[in-house]
Design a protein around this motif. Structure first.
Motif, mmCIF file in Angstrom:
data_model
loop_
_atom_site.group_PDB
_atom_site.id
_atom_site.type_symbol
_atom_site.label_atom_id
_atom_site.label_comp_id
_atom_site.label_asym_id
_atom_site.label_seq_id
_atom_site.Cartn_x
_atom_site.Cartn_y
_atom_site.Cartn_z
ATOM 1 N N LEU A 43 0.809 -1.229 0.000
ATOM 2 C CA LEU A 43 0.000 0.000 0.000
ATOM 3 C C LEU A 43 0.839 1.275 0.000
ATOM 4 N N TYR A 44 2.175 1.117 0.042
ATOM 5 C CA TYR A 44 3.036 2.289 0.256
ATOM 6 C C TYR A 44 2.763 3.400 -0.762
ATOM 7 N N ASP A 45 2.762 3.053 -2.035
ATOM 8 C CA ASP A 45 2.586 4.090 -3.065
ATOM 9 C C ASP A 45 1.237 4.800 -2.921
ATOM 10 N N SER B 35 15.700 2.369 -0.788
ATOM 11 C CA SER B 35 15.068 3.066 -1.916
ATOM 12 C C SER B 35 13.577 2.754 -2.067
ATOM 13 N N GLY B 36 13.065 1.795 -1.308
ATOM 14 C CA GLY B 36 11.632 1.522 -1.304
ATOM 15 C C GLY B 36 11.106 1.179 -2.686
ATOM 16 N N THR B 37 10.007 1.861 -3.064
ATOM 17 C CA THR B 37 9.385 1.589 -4.365
ATOM 18 C C THR B 37 9.973 2.466 -5.473
ATOM 19 N N GLY B 38 11.045 3.179 -5.140
ATOM 20 C CA GLY B 38 11.744 3.937 -6.186
ATOM 21 C C GLY B 38 11.164 5.303 -6.491
ATOM 22 N N PHE B 39 10.531 5.929 -5.494
ATOM 23 C CA PHE B 39 9.960 7.261 -5.720
ATOM 24 C C PHE B 39 11.006 8.272 -6.205
ATOM 25 N N ASN B 40 12.277 8.063 -5.786
ATOM 26 C CA ASN B 40 13.307 9.032 -6.177
ATOM 27 C C ASN B 40 13.830 8.818 -7.595
ATOM 28 N N ALA C 286 21.075 1.423 -5.771
ATOM 29 C CA ALA C 286 20.085 1.586 -4.715
ATOM 30 C C ALA C 286 20.057 0.300 -3.904
ATOM 31 N N ILE C 287 20.029 0.417 -2.578
ATOM 32 C CA ILE C 287 19.883 -0.790 -1.762
ATOM 33 C C ILE C 287 18.548 -0.741 -1.030
ATOM 34 N N GLU C 288 17.909 -1.917 -0.946
ATOM 35 C CA GLU C 288 16.595 -2.020 -0.313
ATOM 36 C C GLU C 288 16.489 -3.462 0.238
ATOM 37 N N PRO C 289 16.196 -3.611 1.541
ATOM 38 C CA PRO C 289 16.156 -4.970 2.108
ATOM 39 C C PRO C 289 14.828 -5.703 1.930
ATOM 40 N N LEU D 74 19.294 -6.043 -3.088
ATOM 41 C CA LEU D 74 18.736 -6.367 -1.771
ATOM 42 C C LEU D 74 19.856 -6.302 -0.749
ATOM 43 N N ALA D 75 19.839 -5.317 0.116
ATOM 44 C CA ALA D 75 20.903 -5.172 1.109
ATOM 45 C C ALA D 75 20.422 -4.284 2.252
ATOM 46 N N ASP D 76 21.218 -4.290 3.323
ATOM 47 C CA ASP D 76 20.877 -3.613 4.564
ATOM 48 C C ASP D 76 21.845 -2.444 4.767
ATOM 49 N N ALA D 77 21.300 -1.272 5.068
ATOM 50 C CA ALA D 77 22.160 -0.088 5.244
ATOM 51 C C ALA D 77 23.083 -0.221 6.451
ATOM 52 N N GLU D 78 22.754 -1.127 7.369
ATOM 53 C CA GLU D 78 23.627 -1.296 8.544
ATOM 54 C C GLU D 78 24.878 -2.101 8.216
ATOM 55 N N GLU D 79 24.844 -2.805 7.081
ATOM 56 C CA GLU D 79 26.032 -3.568 6.650
ATOM 57 C C GLU D 79 26.143 -3.440 5.141
ATOM 58 N N GLY E 265 19.457 9.399 1.133
ATOM 59 C CA GLY E 265 18.494 8.648 1.941
ATOM 60 C C GLY E 265 17.256 9.492 2.146
ATOM 61 N N THR E 266 16.076 8.971 1.762
ATOM 62 C CA THR E 266 14.848 9.737 1.968
ATOM 63 C C THR E 266 13.839 8.906 2.746
ATOM 64 N N LEU E 267 13.320 9.476 3.808
ATOM 65 C CA LEU E 267 12.291 8.858 4.656
ATOM 66 C C LEU E 267 12.732 7.463 5.089
ATOM 67 N N THR F 265 13.240 4.434 9.895
ATOM 68 C CA THR F 265 12.850 3.025 9.867
ATOM 69 C C THR F 265 14.008 2.070 10.135
ATOM 70 N N ILE F 266 15.201 2.429 9.745
ATOM 71 C CA ILE F 266 16.354 1.545 9.960
ATOM 72 C C ILE F 266 16.502 1.283 11.458
ATOM 73 N N PRO F 267 16.574 0.005 11.874
ATOM 74 C CA PRO F 267 16.597 -0.284 13.311
ATOM 75 C C PRO F 267 17.707 0.452 14.059
ATOM 76 N N ASN F 268 18.904 0.482 13.490
ATOM 77 C CA ASN F 268 20.013 1.182 14.163
ATOM 78 C C ASN F 268 20.552 2.268 13.218
HETATM 79 C C1 SAM Z 1 9.208 4.789 4.501
HETATM 80 S S1 SAM Z 1 10.072 3.777 3.401
HETATM 81 C C2 SAM Z 1 10.898 4.988 2.357
HETATM 82 C C3 SAM Z 1 11.191 4.483 0.989
HETATM 83 C C4 SAM Z 1 11.863 5.498 0.052
HETATM 84 N N1 SAM Z 1 13.170 5.836 0.521
HETATM 85 C C5 SAM Z 1 11.045 6.744 -0.134
HETATM 86 O O1 SAM Z 1 11.575 7.854 -0.012
HETATM 87 O O2 SAM Z 1 9.864 6.615 -0.489
HETATM 88 C C6 SAM Z 1 11.395 3.157 4.392
HETATM 89 C C7 SAM Z 1 12.282 2.195 3.646
HETATM 90 O O3 SAM Z 1 13.398 1.837 4.461
HETATM 91 C C8 SAM Z 1 13.698 0.488 4.203
HETATM 92 N N2 SAM Z 1 14.536 -0.063 5.273
HETATM 93 C C9 SAM Z 1 14.157 -0.570 6.465
HETATM 94 N N3 SAM Z 1 15.210 -1.039 7.146
HETATM 95 C C10 SAM Z 1 16.298 -0.809 6.377
HETATM 96 C C11 SAM Z 1 17.676 -1.088 6.503
HETATM 97 N N4 SAM Z 1 18.166 -1.691 7.597
HETATM 98 N N5 SAM Z 1 18.493 -0.748 5.483
HETATM 99 C C12 SAM Z 1 18.009 -0.129 4.381
HETATM 100 N N6 SAM Z 1 16.720 0.158 4.204
HETATM 101 C C13 SAM Z 1 15.862 -0.179 5.184
HETATM 102 C C14 SAM Z 1 12.316 -0.142 4.122
HETATM 103 O O4 SAM Z 1 12.348 -1.433 3.553
HETATM 104 C C15 SAM Z 1 11.588 0.885 3.282
HETATM 105 O O5 SAM Z 1 11.734 0.653 1.924
#
Ligand code: SAM
Length: 197
Positions: free
Chosen positions: A8-10, A41-46, A58-61, A84-89, A102-104, A108-111
């Protein structure tokens, strides 16, 4: 992670995107140059707004988010690869990127501090690091309301924290903040920084 949020994000974002966010994203990204990393990068709005980048990685987990972003990556004006990757590593060597975006996402990133440390590592010295984020309001009542709402909000919106002091986290991580723009009574900030190593 629940599946309804990515699906539902978009739709949920569309009113904000139409009213203001597209313009903010465009202004933030249209002049970014060189090899660019976008985190979460989520659904690629940027993606439509990169004009000058040589290449965007772009990395997105979340696989569902990534899959939805692929048509936008294909249609973009510059080459965009979504991993597919994690910004923490971050799976990149030090000093790989000319710029990081990085936008929005720091909400959300845990750390987020760990992710910011990784961004500093993979970005070249003096590289541009650009954020568009929502933050905790510096208002006695509204800030407290954000604190109270965060547990339920986090549960509903896949880990999103309403009450992070992201500008402070960015400063603490060592970035040199060169420009801040404030939107919606300072709820949303554009934060432009340099990777001062
Ligand atoms: C609110 S969405 C924003 C998406 C996009 N950046 C935008 O501007 O619309 C948050 C995004 O952060 C991603 N995310 C969550 N944990 C993450 C992590 N550890 N590393 C990278 N991205 C992460 C989510 O999967 C999601 O796509």
């Amino acid at each position: 992670m629940g599946k309804w949020f990515p699906r539902l994000y978009d739709t949920l974002m569309e009113p904000l995107e139409r009213k203001k966010f597209r313009e903010i994203r465009k202004n933030l990204l249209q002049n970014v140059e060189g090899k660019v990393l976008e985190i979460g990068s989520g659904t690629g709005f940027n993606f439509p707004f990169y004009q000058q980048a040589q290449k965007v990685i772009a990395i997105e987990p979340e696989p569902l988010m990534r899959d939805q972003s692929l048509p936008r990556a294909t249609k973009a004006n510059v080459p965009i690869e979504v991993i597919l990757a994690d910004a923490e590593e971050l799976p990149f060597p030090a000093d790989t990127f000319d710029a990081v975006v990085g936008t929005l996402v720091l909400c959300t990133i845990p750390n987020p501090s760990k992710a910011l440390k990784e961004i500093r590592r993979v970005c070249k010295p003096e590289g541009q690091v650009l954020f568009f984020e929502h933050v905790r309001l510096n208002h006695p009542v509204l800030g407290r309301l954000q604190d109270l709402l965060t547990p339920i909000w986090k549960h509903l919106c896949d880990g999103c924290h309403l009450n992070r002091n992201t500008l402070e986290l960015i400063r603490q991580a060592g970035f040199k903040v060169v420009h801040v723009e404030r939107y919606y009574n300072e709820l949303f900030l554009v934060i432009k920084t340099l990777n001062d190593k």
